[in-house]
Design a protein around this motif. Structure first.
Motif, mmCIF file in Angstrom:
data_model
loop_
_atom_site.group_PDB
_atom_site.id
_atom_site.type_symbol
_atom_site.label_atom_id
_atom_site.label_comp_id
_atom_site.label_asym_id
_atom_site.label_seq_id
_atom_site.Cartn_x
_atom_site.Cartn_y
_atom_site.Cartn_z
ATOM 1 N N SER A 70 0.803 -1.230 0.000
ATOM 2 C CA SER A 70 0.000 0.000 0.000
ATOM 3 C C SER A 70 0.835 1.280 0.000
ATOM 4 O O SER A 70 0.285 2.365 0.216
ATOM 5 C CB SER A 70 -0.925 -0.012 1.220
ATOM 6 O OG SER A 70 -0.146 -0.068 2.417
ATOM 7 N N HIS A 71 2.152 1.172 -0.253
ATOM 8 C CA HIS A 71 2.987 2.385 -0.227
ATOM 9 C C HIS A 71 4.220 2.170 -1.096
ATOM 10 O O HIS A 71 5.132 1.442 -0.710
ATOM 11 C CB HIS A 71 3.399 2.677 1.222
ATOM 12 C CG HIS A 71 4.155 3.956 1.426
ATOM 13 N ND1 HIS A 71 3.958 4.777 2.509
ATOM 14 C CD2 HIS A 71 5.128 4.562 0.689
ATOM 15 C CE1 HIS A 71 4.774 5.824 2.439
ATOM 16 N NE2 HIS A 71 5.505 5.712 1.334
ATOM 17 N N SER A 72 4.228 2.811 -2.287
ATOM 18 C CA SER A 72 5.434 2.732 -3.124
ATOM 19 C C SER A 72 5.576 3.993 -3.971
ATOM 20 O O SER A 72 4.604 4.697 -4.244
ATOM 21 C CB SER A 72 5.413 1.487 -4.016
ATOM 22 O OG SER A 72 4.674 1.726 -5.194
ATOM 23 N N HIS A 73 6.795 4.236 -4.347
ATOM 24 C CA HIS A 73 7.126 5.393 -5.210
ATOM 25 C C HIS A 73 7.877 4.822 -6.419
ATOM 26 O O HIS A 73 9.095 4.709 -6.396
ATOM 27 C CB HIS A 73 8.068 6.361 -4.492
ATOM 28 C CG HIS A 73 7.613 6.843 -3.153
ATOM 29 N ND1 HIS A 73 7.222 8.147 -2.938
ATOM 30 C CD2 HIS A 73 7.512 6.226 -1.946
ATOM 31 C CE1 HIS A 73 6.904 8.309 -1.643
ATOM 32 N NE2 HIS A 73 7.079 7.163 -1.033
ATOM 33 N N LEU A 74 7.173 4.421 -7.457
ATOM 34 C CA LEU A 74 7.829 3.710 -8.568
ATOM 35 C C LEU A 74 8.065 4.581 -9.795
ATOM 36 O O LEU A 74 8.630 4.111 -10.781
ATOM 37 C CB LEU A 74 6.996 2.489 -8.986
ATOM 38 C CG LEU A 74 6.633 1.477 -7.896
ATOM 39 C CD1 LEU A 74 5.975 0.247 -8.516
ATOM 40 C CD2 LEU A 74 7.847 1.080 -7.072
ATOM 41 N N LEU A 227 -1.161 9.963 4.406
ATOM 42 C CA LEU A 227 0.033 10.785 4.518
ATOM 43 C C LEU A 227 1.221 10.097 5.172
ATOM 44 O O LEU A 227 1.073 9.125 5.900
ATOM 45 C CB LEU A 227 -0.242 12.161 5.150
ATOM 46 C CG LEU A 227 -0.508 12.377 6.615
ATOM 47 C CD1 LEU A 227 -0.464 13.866 6.933
ATOM 48 C CD2 LEU A 227 -1.868 11.856 6.976
ATOM 49 N N HIS A 228 2.398 10.628 4.791
ATOM 50 C CA HIS A 228 3.662 10.256 5.415
ATOM 51 C C HIS A 228 3.712 10.988 6.756
ATOM 52 O O HIS A 228 3.632 12.217 6.778
ATOM 53 C CB HIS A 228 4.843 10.730 4.566
ATOM 54 C CG HIS A 228 5.063 9.974 3.298
ATOM 55 N ND1 HIS A 228 4.189 9.987 2.252
ATOM 56 C CD2 HIS A 228 6.096 9.170 2.924
ATOM 57 C CE1 HIS A 228 4.670 9.235 1.271
ATOM 58 N NE2 HIS A 228 5.830 8.722 1.647
ATOM 59 N N ALA A 229 3.890 10.239 7.842
ATOM 60 C CA ALA A 229 3.786 10.860 9.161
ATOM 61 C C ALA A 229 4.814 10.303 10.127
ATOM 62 O O ALA A 229 4.966 9.093 10.252
ATOM 63 C CB ALA A 229 2.380 10.640 9.727
ATOM 64 N N THR A 301 6.291 -1.806 1.343
ATOM 65 C CA THR A 301 7.725 -1.722 1.033
ATOM 66 C C THR A 301 8.268 -0.304 1.048
ATOM 67 O O THR A 301 9.455 -0.098 1.266
ATOM 68 C CB THR A 301 8.035 -2.283 -0.374
ATOM 69 O OG1 THR A 301 7.334 -1.505 -1.351
ATOM 70 C CG2 THR A 301 7.681 -3.755 -0.482
ATOM 71 N N ASP A 302 7.413 0.716 0.726
ATOM 72 C CA ASP A 302 7.917 2.077 0.497
ATOM 73 C C ASP A 302 8.950 2.066 -0.628
ATOM 74 O O ASP A 302 9.895 2.865 -0.616
ATOM 75 C CB ASP A 302 8.526 2.660 1.783
ATOM 76 C CG ASP A 302 8.793 4.163 1.694
ATOM 77 O OD1 ASP A 302 8.262 4.819 0.774
ATOM 78 O OD2 ASP A 302 9.540 4.679 2.548
ATOM 79 N N CYS A 303 8.806 1.163 -1.583
ATOM 80 C CA CYS A 303 9.828 1.042 -2.632
ATOM 81 C C CYS A 303 10.082 2.403 -3.292
ATOM 82 O O CYS A 303 9.175 3.031 -3.828
ATOM 83 C CB CYS A 303 9.399 0.024 -3.690
ATOM 84 S SG CYS A 303 10.657 -0.169 -4.977
HETATM 85 ZN ZN LIG Z 1 7.063 6.993 1.037
#
Ligand SMILES: [Zn+2]
Length: 387
Positions: A70-74, A227-229, A301-303
């Motif tokens: 549920s969290h990635s930056h690809l 949000l990133h917290a 993963t926050d990939c």
């Molecule tokens: Zn992130």
């Protein structure tokens, strides 16, 4: 519609407590599943399985719901391996490194961005991920965010507008102007290709007041907030997320009792990102404390090329068990059903009649091996939408 019998499953995790052993994981031993179209049609003991058009024998392997990352930056170009080397030699992680990826991403063609993101999504699938959320945020001009989101939206329905990743260098000394852009015309241009809006609310990025303005503008445009917290420090972003009914607040490394209590009494999930803590050599988020307080915890993963360049949910499960003190069962649940909650989805993360036939086959006698055998590629097959 043709149906397939997935037969001879040694251990099946359904995440359906009404099934199997009545635990949270809803475990069925000696199991089978019938799938058809893109859905699960039947789940149970294999001795009672109905007929189907075809049959796949899993030779007593383990089946778990497909991982929900549920969290990635690809959406980016190039990598930041040198920054990783420096960090391992003692340089602390800051939000500033994002600017390096920004330059490479702006210079990259649409094809380059699409190929890179597709390669990473394929890598995710090979380790059992069937749903991924993808954020924009390495363009930070209206044109670059629009083309980033177009790529994200072509790869997943869970696309997230992250114009508020950092204030780009050309807006130095003009923060308010950038916030107005992100909450104004950039948002208008990006909203059609996004389901979610996110803000990196932390030291070196955006403060709580800026995050509130941006998220409220997104909500007014029909986007859902997350949000990133509290990755780098306790800013108050967790409480803001709860106030805005964010689906998830992500990182949660710096938490006080009031933050934990607020989450426990809300529908907001805490998503922990062990890959980021591992790769930045930071203190781990205290998942144990949050779970014990009744907070719903997801694992992702926050990939991304800066702080967590892994696509592997099994790796994140292993680290969550080893260093966040989650049990293997909790970590698996958080990587599947927890991720689904963090995306406000009830059709994934569970293997029950009517849900999506998204699952991973683990070449091991139990899901526990995901944590017990770290770094070993145990996922032998990934099924998405019954294929
Ligand atoms: Zn992130």
């Amino acid at each position: 519609m043709t149906t397939t019998l997935i037969d001879n499953i040694g251990l099946l995790v359904t995440n359906d407590p009404s099934n199997g052993d009545r635990s949270v994981l809803g475990i069925v031993r000696d199991a089978a599943m019938v799938i058809g179209a893109d859905r699960v049609m039947w789940v149970g003991r294999r001795a009672r399985a109905p007929e189907a058009d075809s049959r796949v024998d899993l030779d007593r392997q383990t089946v778990v719901p497909g991982f929900v990352d549920s969290h990635s930056h690809l959406i980016f170009a190039a990598d930041r391996a040198e920054e990783f080397v420096a960090r391992m030699a003692g340089t602390p992680y800051t939000a500033g490194g994002i600017s390096a990826t920004l330059i490479a991403t702006r210079e990259a063609s649409d094809d380059t961005l699409r190929l890179n993101a597709s390669r990473l999504v394929a890598e995710m699938a090979s380790s059992g991920t069937t749903t991924v959320e993808i954020k924009s945020g390495y363009g930070l001009t209206t044109d670059d965010e629009v083309r980033g989101l177009a790529v994200a939206h072509s790869l997943t329905p869970e696309s997230t507008y992250l114009g508020a990743h950092v204030v780009p260098i050309e807006f130095q000394g003009r923060r308010a102007d950038y916030v107005s852009l992100v909450a104004g015309s950039m948002l208008d241009a990006c909203a059609p290709a996004a389901r979610w809006i996110d803000v990196f609310c932390d030291r070196g990025a955006f403060d709580v007041d800026e995050a509130r303005v941006i998220l409220q503008a997104g909500i007014a445009r029909g986007l859902l907030p997350r949000l990133h917290a509290h990755q780098l420090e306790r800013t108050g972003a967790v409480q803001l997320g709860v106030q805005l009914d964010a689906a998830s607040v992500d990182h949660c490394n710096h938490m006080n009792d009031a933050d934990v209590d607020a989450l426990a009494g809300s529908a907001t999930v805490a998503t922990v990102l062990p890959g980021a803590d591992f790769s930045t050599r930071s203190g781990y988020a205290d998942a144990r404390r949050m779970i014990d307080a009744g907070v719903v915890v997801a694992l992702a993963t926050d990939c991304n090329p800066g702080s967590s360049y892994t696509t592997s949910m099994p790796f994140c499960i292993a680290v969550a068990v080893r260093d966040m003190h989650m049990t293997p069962a909790e970590a698996l649940w958080s990587a599947t059903a927890g991720g689904a909650r963090a995306l406000r989805r009830d059709d994934i993360g569970v293997l029950a009649v009517g849900k999506r036939a998204d699952f991973a086959v683990i070449a091991a006698p139990s899901y526990v091996h995901l944590a017990y055998r770290p770094g070993v590629a145990l996922v032998s097959a990934t099924w998405k939408s019954a294929r």
